[in-house]
Design an enzyme around this catalytic site. Sequence first.
Site, PDB file in Angstrom:
ATOM      1  N   SER A   8      36.204  30.840  35.229  1.00  0.00           N
ATOM      2  CA  SER A   8      36.277  30.345  36.314  1.00  0.00           C
ATOM      3  C   SER A   8      37.511  30.592  36.247  1.00  0.00           C
ATOM      4  O   SER A   8      38.409  30.860  35.744  1.00  0.00           O
ATOM      5  CB  SER A   8      35.506  28.852  36.366  1.00  0.00           C
ATOM      6  OG  SER A   8      37.341  28.563  37.442  1.00  0.00           O
ATOM      7  N   GLY A   9      37.621  31.637  37.589  1.00  0.00           N
ATOM      8  CA  GLY A   9      38.652  32.148  38.243  1.00  0.00           C
ATOM      9  C   GLY A   9      39.921  30.933  38.268  1.00  0.00           C
ATOM     10  O   GLY A   9      41.410  31.139  37.619  1.00  0.00           O
ATOM     11  N   LEU A  10      39.078  30.121  38.950  1.00  0.00           N
ATOM     12  CA  LEU A  10      40.774  28.547  38.816  1.00  0.00           C
ATOM     13  C   LEU A  10      40.375  27.974  37.409  1.00  0.00           C
ATOM     14  O   LEU A  10      42.240  27.689  37.526  1.00  0.00           O
ATOM     15  CB  LEU A  10      39.319  26.509  39.958  1.00  0.00           C
ATOM     16  CG  LEU A  10      39.831  26.227  39.604  1.00  0.00           C
ATOM     17  CD1 LEU A  10      41.142  26.365  40.342  1.00  0.00           C
ATOM     18  CD2 LEU A  10      39.244  25.182  40.505  1.00  0.00           C
ATOM     19  N   ASP A  42      45.608  29.310  41.247  1.00  0.00           N
ATOM     20  CA  ASP A  42      44.359  30.028  41.749  1.00  0.00           C
ATOM     21  C   ASP A  42      44.529  30.958  42.088  1.00  0.00           C
ATOM     22  O   ASP A  42      44.149  30.422  44.197  1.00  0.00           O
ATOM     23  CB  ASP A  42      43.457  28.858  41.670  1.00  0.00           C
ATOM     24  CG  ASP A  42      41.917  30.134  42.030  1.00  0.00           C
ATOM     25  OD1 ASP A  42      42.014  30.792  41.130  1.00  0.00           O
ATOM     26  OD2 ASP A  42      40.468  29.660  42.511  1.00  0.00           O
ATOM     27  N   ASP A  67      34.467  35.181  37.721  1.00  0.00           N
ATOM     28  CA  ASP A  67      34.550  34.847  38.774  1.00  0.00           C
ATOM     29  C   ASP A  67      35.448  36.180  39.167  1.00  0.00           C
ATOM     30  O   ASP A  67      37.296  35.920  38.316  1.00  0.00           O
ATOM     31  CB  ASP A  67      35.204  33.360  38.406  1.00  0.00           C
ATOM     32  CG  ASP A  67      35.767  33.550  40.195  1.00  0.00           C
ATOM     33  OD1 ASP A  67      35.537  33.952  41.225  1.00  0.00           O
ATOM     34  OD2 ASP A  67      36.312  32.445  40.451  1.00  0.00           O
ATOM     35  N   ASP A 121      37.399  36.627  41.484  1.00  0.00           N
ATOM     36  CA  ASP A 121      37.849  36.834  43.000  1.00  0.00           C
ATOM     37  C   ASP A 121      37.839  37.752  44.052  1.00  0.00           C
ATOM     38  O   ASP A 121      36.279  37.877  44.623  1.00  0.00           O
ATOM     39  CB  ASP A 121      39.559  36.777  42.615  1.00  0.00           C
ATOM     40  CG  ASP A 121      39.537  35.340  41.962  1.00  0.00           C
ATOM     41  OD1 ASP A 121      39.302  34.723  41.645  1.00  0.00           O
ATOM     42  OD2 ASP A 121      40.830  35.175  41.120  1.00  0.00           O
ATOM     43  N   GLU A 178      34.003  37.829  45.826  1.00  0.00           N
ATOM     44  CA  GLU A 178      34.535  37.207  46.749  1.00  0.00           C
ATOM     45  C   GLU A 178      34.884  37.824  48.752  1.00  0.00           C
ATOM     46  O   GLU A 178      35.721  38.451  48.351  1.00  0.00           O
ATOM     47  CB  GLU A 178      35.475  35.689  47.108  1.00  0.00           C
ATOM     48  CG  GLU A 178      36.338  35.786  46.923  1.00  0.00           C
ATOM     49  CD  GLU A 178      36.933  34.550  45.982  1.00  0.00           C
ATOM     50  OE1 GLU A 178      36.554  33.768  45.026  1.00  0.00           O
ATOM     51  OE2 GLU A 178      37.841  33.627  46.763  1.00  0.00           O
ATOM     52  N   LYS A 210      44.005  36.279  46.791  1.00  0.00           N
ATOM     53  CA  LYS A 210      43.196  35.026  46.958  1.00  0.00           C
ATOM     54  C   LYS A 210      43.353  33.877  47.397  1.00  0.00           C
ATOM     55  O   LYS A 210      44.373  32.882  46.275  1.00  0.00           O
ATOM     56  CB  LYS A 210      41.423  34.886  46.898  1.00  0.00           C
ATOM     57  CG  LYS A 210      41.363  35.243  45.511  1.00  0.00           C
ATOM     58  CD  LYS A 210      41.772  33.724  44.812  1.00  0.00           C
ATOM     59  CE  LYS A 210      40.952  32.760  45.100  1.00  0.00           C
ATOM     60  NZ  LYS A 210      40.108  32.402  44.035  1.00  0.00           N
ATOM     61  N   ASN A 246      42.095  29.220  46.521  1.00  0.00           N
ATOM     62  CA  ASN A 246      40.825  28.625  45.528  1.00  0.00           C
ATOM     63  C   ASN A 246      40.029  28.406  47.295  1.00  0.00           C
ATOM     64  O   ASN A 246      40.616  27.472  48.454  1.00  0.00           O
ATOM     65  CB  ASN A 246      41.101  27.590  44.911  1.00  0.00           C
ATOM     66  CG  ASN A 246      40.467  27.039  44.924  1.00  0.00           C
ATOM     67  OD1 ASN A 246      39.544  25.992  45.224  1.00  0.00           O
ATOM     68  ND2 ASN A 246      39.852  27.168  43.872  1.00  0.00           N
ATOM     69  N   SER A 247      39.459  28.164  47.301  1.00  0.00           N
ATOM     70  CA  SER A 247      37.894  27.540  48.735  1.00  0.00           C
ATOM     71  C   SER A 247      38.895  26.969  49.338  1.00  0.00           C
ATOM     72  O   SER A 247      37.922  26.267  49.975  1.00  0.00           O
ATOM     73  CB  SER A 247      36.951  27.950  48.015  1.00  0.00           C
ATOM     74  OG  SER A 247      36.004  29.178  47.693  1.00  0.00           O
ATOM     75  N   ARG A 276      29.663  37.324  46.860  1.00  0.00           N
ATOM     76  CA  ARG A 276      30.208  35.406  47.375  1.00  0.00           C
ATOM     77  C   ARG A 276      30.976  35.974  48.833  1.00  0.00           C
ATOM     78  O   ARG A 276      31.372  36.551  48.702  1.00  0.00           O
ATOM     79  CB  ARG A 276      30.495  35.071  46.433  1.00  0.00           C
ATOM     80  CG  ARG A 276      31.415  33.713  46.694  1.00  0.00           C
ATOM     81  CD  ARG A 276      32.321  33.355  45.289  1.00  0.00           C
ATOM     82  NE  ARG A 276      33.371  32.332  45.542  1.00  0.00           N
ATOM     83  CZ  ARG A 276      34.481  31.894  45.268  1.00  0.00           C
ATOM     84  NH1 ARG A 276      34.501  31.839  43.880  1.00  0.00           N
ATOM     85  NH2 ARG A 276      35.238  30.731  45.696  1.00  0.00           N
ATOM     86  N   HIS A 318      29.073  29.759  48.837  1.00  0.00           N
ATOM     87  CA  HIS A 318      29.860  29.114  48.798  1.00  0.00           C
ATOM     88  C   HIS A 318      29.747  28.087  49.419  1.00  0.00           C
ATOM     89  O   HIS A 318      29.674  28.096  50.997  1.00  0.00           O
ATOM     90  CB  HIS A 318      30.875  29.545  48.240  1.00  0.00           C
ATOM     91  CG  HIS A 318      31.778  28.154  47.567  1.00  0.00           C
ATOM     92  ND1 HIS A 318      30.799  27.829  46.704  1.00  0.00           N
ATOM     93  CD2 HIS A 318      33.409  28.117  46.678  1.00  0.00           C
ATOM     94  CE1 HIS A 318      31.843  26.475  46.361  1.00  0.00           C
ATOM     95  NE2 HIS A 318      33.208  27.037  46.276  1.00  0.00           N
TER      96      HIS A 318
HETATM   97  C1  SPV Z   1      36.228  28.950  40.798  1.00  0.00           C
HETATM   98  O1  SPV Z   1      35.679  28.338  40.217  1.00  0.00           O
HETATM   99  O2  SPV Z   1      36.818  29.817  40.032  1.00  0.00           O
HETATM  100  C2  SPV Z   1      35.443  29.552  42.337  1.00  0.00           C
HETATM  101  C3  SPV Z   1      34.684  27.953  42.327  1.00  0.00           C
HETATM  102  O3  SPV Z   1      35.573  30.200  42.559  1.00  0.00           O
HETATM  103  S1  SPV Z   1      35.762  27.229  43.627  1.00  0.00           S
HETATM  104  O4  SPV Z   1      36.282  26.419  42.956  1.00  0.00           O
HETATM  105  O5  SPV Z   1      34.690  26.565  43.476  1.00  0.00           O
HETATM  106  O6  SPV Z   1      36.202  28.366  44.345  1.00  0.00           O
HETATM  107 MG    MG Z   2      37.408  31.089  41.951  1.00  0.00          MG
END
Ligand code: SPV
Ligand code: MG
Length: 540
Positions: A45-47, A57, A84, A86, A113, A119, A121-122, A157, A188
């Site tokens: 995971s990027g986060l 993130d 991930d 990004d 994505e 980016k 975080n979503s 994504r 997502h």
């Molecule tokens: C991540 O885990 O970094 C994701 C999922 O991209 S989210 O945090 O839901 O964007």
């Molecule tokens: Mg991410």
Amino acid sequence: MKKQQKKRTLKEIITSPHTEYLMEAHNAISAKIIEETGFSGIWASGLTISSSLGVRDRNEISWTQVLDTVEYMTDAVDCPILLDADTGYGDYNSFRRVVKKLGQRNISGCCIEDKIFPKKNSFIGEKQELASVAEFTAKLKAGVDSKVNDDFVIVARTEALISGWGVNEALRRAKAYYEAGADAILIHSKASHANEILEFCELFDTPCPVVIVPTKYYNTPPERFEQAGISTVIWANHSLRASVKAVQDTAKAVYNSKSLLPIEKEVAPLTEIFRLSGEHEMEHIEKKYVPTLDPKNIIFLAASRGEYLKDMTKKQPKCLLEINGKPLLQHNIQRFRNKGILDISVVSGYASQQLDKFDVRNIKNDSYESTGECYSLNCAIDQLRESTIVCYGDLLLDEHILTELAKDETDADIVLYIDKSNEKIENHKGCFVRCSSAFSPNPFKDSSPKVKSVVNEDNTKNAHGQWIGLLKVTENGLDNVKSTLTRIIADNKNASINDLIDTLLKNGVHAKCVYLNGGWIDINTAIDLEFAKYSEAKTA
Ligand code: SPV
Ligand code: MG
């Protein structure tokens, strides 16, 4: 170089007829734990990679730093990892290089994505800007063309639902991304229910695997996803969140109690950490690559006073005679330690308490005045183990002899170090011997001579050399040496090591002969001592 093969490819997972589950990891140890739990694969995971490094993130770490992290992860596991990535860390050209490098480093796939670099975080803010379909499909195509192996997976994504554009826009984008070559679509959503995701799945009439991340709609039963034909579910950040909570609780408890007592049983044992980092493999690896320290321990026989040295040994045993500022024993201890022989025993007798200050095992032969060397050696019988050196305490050995000792590997029962000279040396106690062949500078002549018999002191002309006072007992010979020793001293408490060697040879022991040409001094007289000082000064 062997390339690590993954147990299953990520492609097999995303195209499997069942819903598969990936769980988040952010470093190698969490990846290992996820794999061992049974997950088909890992979401890098990027986060969580960012936040475990203490940054946001928001592409605050470079993509090569992400790559380094994920490389540790993939090295630690056999299951595939979906990174991930990004937005692909820039434009189509950056993404080309990312895809190439990930493939080269054995990462199974990546997800990009349709947002703008850098980016966010979503789950932060609303209506994040999306990339145009044209720009994003071009990036996807560039990525597809840069795969270094066919199994590499590119997941596209869309953040259309996250950014509030609705299901139709999500479908339009998903279709275009699939047509651009994406191997799967990640749809997502940040809704607290799965309605829009399920609607998307129903309307998405493209033969393309669908991946979801139910972080916010976590209360949806897994069967709903399976019924909807979802290919892969990602639990996106729960390893990090679990460990954050565990560390907070542990730190608080330790801080408050100023003790480890409340938590010791709650935390993973250290053995588990060693296991997870693969410590167990080292035993096998060490065996393969590290030359065994052979021998491992040494027994010095140093019970005698050394009466020929008169006043010099009135107050101290011979092994403590000073040679250029240091006792003889200290020279020997240091030399053998330098060769990795750390387990050192000294059998002492005369003024034995003077040896207590040395960092060695001081084994006292209290009957030293009425007993001989075999009796002294028997006092240290528990230290006589496989690959043990037995050495007279009054010997001073050149470096090259110690090197010889350390590297010598043999299937013999004992190894005797024989000086090729048969000239009598005043007061030297070692016996004269005959061997299977005389010393020869030609190494092809008899490369493994054996010591055959002890020669009578009066007939040394027949001898091939003399034992210097140094021997090695190997694993093969250990039992024989021990039982012979016990028998000899039961008969004669004054028996010498020469008697032990004689008896062993008569009983057919396999005694390897290592020929030496000088390089040792047996210190028995004041002249020997002066010579030892002179030769030490020369080599210092
Ligand atoms: C991540 O885990 O970094 C994701 C999922 O991209 S989210 O945090 O839901 O964007
Ligand atoms: Mg991410």
